[in-house]
Design a protein around this motif. Structure first.
Motif, PDB file in Angstrom:
ATOM      1  N   ARG A   1       0.872  -1.171   0.000  1.00 60.89           N
ATOM      2  CA  ARG A   1       0.000   0.000   0.000  1.00 60.89           C
ATOM      3  C   ARG A   1       0.905   1.215   0.000  1.00 60.89           C
ATOM      4  O   ARG A   1       1.915   1.232   0.715  1.00 60.89           O
ATOM      5  N   TYR A   2       0.528   2.253  -0.759  1.00 62.50           N
ATOM      6  CA  TYR A   2       1.344   3.452  -0.880  1.00 62.50           C
ATOM      7  C   TYR A   2       0.508   4.708  -0.681  1.00 62.50           C
ATOM      8  O   TYR A   2      -0.680   4.746  -1.029  1.00 62.50           O
ATOM      9  N   ALA A   3       1.148   5.731  -0.171  1.00 63.30           N
ATOM     10  CA  ALA A   3       0.554   7.059  -0.178  1.00 63.30           C
ATOM     11  C   ALA A   3       0.516   7.563  -1.617  1.00 63.30           C
ATOM     12  O   ALA A   3       1.411   7.259  -2.415  1.00 63.30           O
ATOM     13  N   ASP A   4      -0.505   8.332  -1.938  1.00 61.42           N
ATOM     14  CA  ASP A   4      -0.634   8.851  -3.303  1.00 61.42           C
ATOM     15  C   ASP A   4       0.581   9.667  -3.715  1.00 61.42           C
ATOM     16  O   ASP A   4       0.972   9.671  -4.886  1.00 61.42           O
ATOM     17  N   SER A   5       1.179  10.345  -2.753  1.00 59.36           N
ATOM     18  CA  SER A   5       2.283  11.252  -3.061  1.00 59.36           C
ATOM     19  C   SER A   5       3.550  10.527  -3.517  1.00 59.36           C
ATOM     20  O   SER A   5       4.447  11.150  -4.089  1.00 59.36           O
ATOM     21  N   VAL A   6       3.633   9.226  -3.278  1.00 65.22           N
ATOM     22  CA  VAL A   6       4.852   8.496  -3.634  1.00 65.22           C
ATOM     23  C   VAL A   6       4.603   7.384  -4.657  1.00 65.22           C
ATOM     24  O   VAL A   6       5.557   6.749  -5.115  1.00 65.22           O
ATOM     25  N   LYS A   7       3.356   7.162  -5.017  1.00 59.00           N
ATOM     26  CA  LYS A   7       3.039   6.095  -5.983  1.00 59.00           C
ATOM     27  C   LYS A   7       3.788   6.324  -7.287  1.00 59.00           C
ATOM     28  O   LYS A   7       3.813   7.445  -7.808  1.00 59.00           O
ATOM     29  N   GLY A   8       4.377   5.259  -7.805  1.00 52.84           N
ATOM     30  CA  GLY A   8       5.127   5.353  -9.050  1.00 52.84           C
ATOM     31  C   GLY A   8       6.561   5.800  -8.873  1.00 52.84           C
ATOM     32  O   GLY A   8       7.356   5.721  -9.818  1.00 52.84           O
ATOM     33  N   ARG A   9       6.921   6.290  -7.680  1.00 49.32           N
ATOM     34  CA  ARG A   9       8.290   6.746  -7.430  1.00 49.32           C
ATOM     35  C   ARG A   9       8.993   5.882  -6.380  1.00 49.32           C
ATOM     36  O   ARG A   9      10.195   5.641  -6.471  1.00 49.32           O
ATOM     37  N   PHE A  10       8.251   5.444  -5.366  1.00 46.43           N
ATOM     38  CA  PHE A  10       8.816   4.659  -4.270  1.00 46.43           C
ATOM     39  C   PHE A  10       8.346   3.213  -4.393  1.00 46.43           C
ATOM     40  O   PHE A  10       7.219   2.936  -4.824  1.00 46.43           O
ATOM     41  N   THR A  11       9.206   2.294  -3.963  1.00 45.53           N
ATOM     42  CA  THR A  11       8.867   0.874  -3.934  1.00 45.53           C
ATOM     43  C   THR A  11       9.275   0.275  -2.599  1.00 45.53           C
ATOM     44  O   THR A  11      10.444   0.385  -2.208  1.00 45.53           O
ATOM     45  N   ILE A  12       8.316  -0.334  -1.931  1.00 40.71           N
ATOM     46  CA  ILE A  12       8.602  -1.016  -0.673  1.00 40.71           C
ATOM     47  C   ILE A  12       8.786  -2.502  -0.950  1.00 40.71           C
ATOM     48  O   ILE A  12       8.100  -3.083  -1.806  1.00 40.71           O
ATOM     49  N   SER A  13       9.720  -3.112  -0.244  1.00 42.40           N
ATOM     50  CA  SER A  13       9.958  -4.549  -0.387  1.00 42.40           C
ATOM     51  C   SER A  13      10.479  -5.088   0.935  1.00 42.40           C
ATOM     52  O   SER A  13      10.757  -4.319   1.867  1.00 42.40           O
ATOM     53  N   ARG A  14      10.615  -6.397   1.020  1.00 39.44           N
ATOM     54  CA  ARG A  14      11.140  -6.999   2.243  1.00 39.44           C
ATOM     55  C   ARG A  14      11.832  -8.311   1.896  1.00 39.44           C
ATOM     56  O   ARG A  14      11.488  -8.970   0.904  1.00 39.44           O
ATOM     57  N   ASP A  15      12.780  -8.682   2.737  1.00 42.73           N
ATOM     58  CA  ASP A  15      13.468  -9.959   2.630  1.00 42.73           C
ATOM     59  C   ASP A  15      13.331 -10.622   3.994  1.00 42.73           C
ATOM     60  O   ASP A  15      14.063 -10.274   4.935  1.00 42.73           O
ATOM     61  N   ASN A  16      12.398 -11.546   4.115  1.00 41.65           N
ATOM     62  CA  ASN A  16      12.138 -12.156   5.422  1.00 41.65           C
ATOM     63  C   ASN A  16      13.328 -12.979   5.921  1.00 41.65           C
ATOM     64  O   ASN A  16      13.523 -13.119   7.123  1.00 41.65           O
TER      65      ASN A  16
END
Length: 124
Positions: free
Chosen positions: A60-75
């Protein structure tokens, strides 16, 4: 208790990129929703992005960062990431990672554990 430590902040010119990392001490890291929030001077803390891993990642992203920021994780590494591209001066803030059992929630009050934050400064 879950301890979170962020890294990767710094000074970057507008249009540049940074990658933030958040290492968690939790033994059951995979069960937590990991979120990123930011707080600029004189402003309230605001939601940036969140991620949960079930059968696959949900984000889920804030509208202000959509298309510019990417969240990910390595469990396997107990680590969450925030890749920030096309940075703007208005992205300047202290960025905090946070953890919750609740869900992909944008409300800071729903997160139980917080890191100390890492400063991101974007110059124009």
């Amino acid at each position: 208790q879950v301890q979170l430590v962020e890294s990767g902040g710094g000074l970057v010119q507008a249009g540049g990129s940074l990658r933030l990392s958040c290492v968690a001490s939790a033994r059951t890291f995979s069960r937590y929703v990991m979120g990123w929030f930011r707080q600029a001077p004189g402003k309230e803390r605001e939601f940036v992005a969140a991620i949960i891993m079930r059968s696959g990642p949900s984000t889920r992203y804030a509208d202000s960062v959509k298309g510019r920021f990417t969240i990910s994780r390595d469990n396997a590494k107990n680590t969450a990431y925030l890749q920030m591209n096309s940075l703007k001066p208005e992205d300047t803030a202290v960025y905090h990672c946070a953890a919750t059992d609740y869900g992909l929630d944008p409300r800071a009050s729903m997160y139980d554990y917080w890191g100390q934050g890492t400063q991101v400064t974007v110059s124009s």
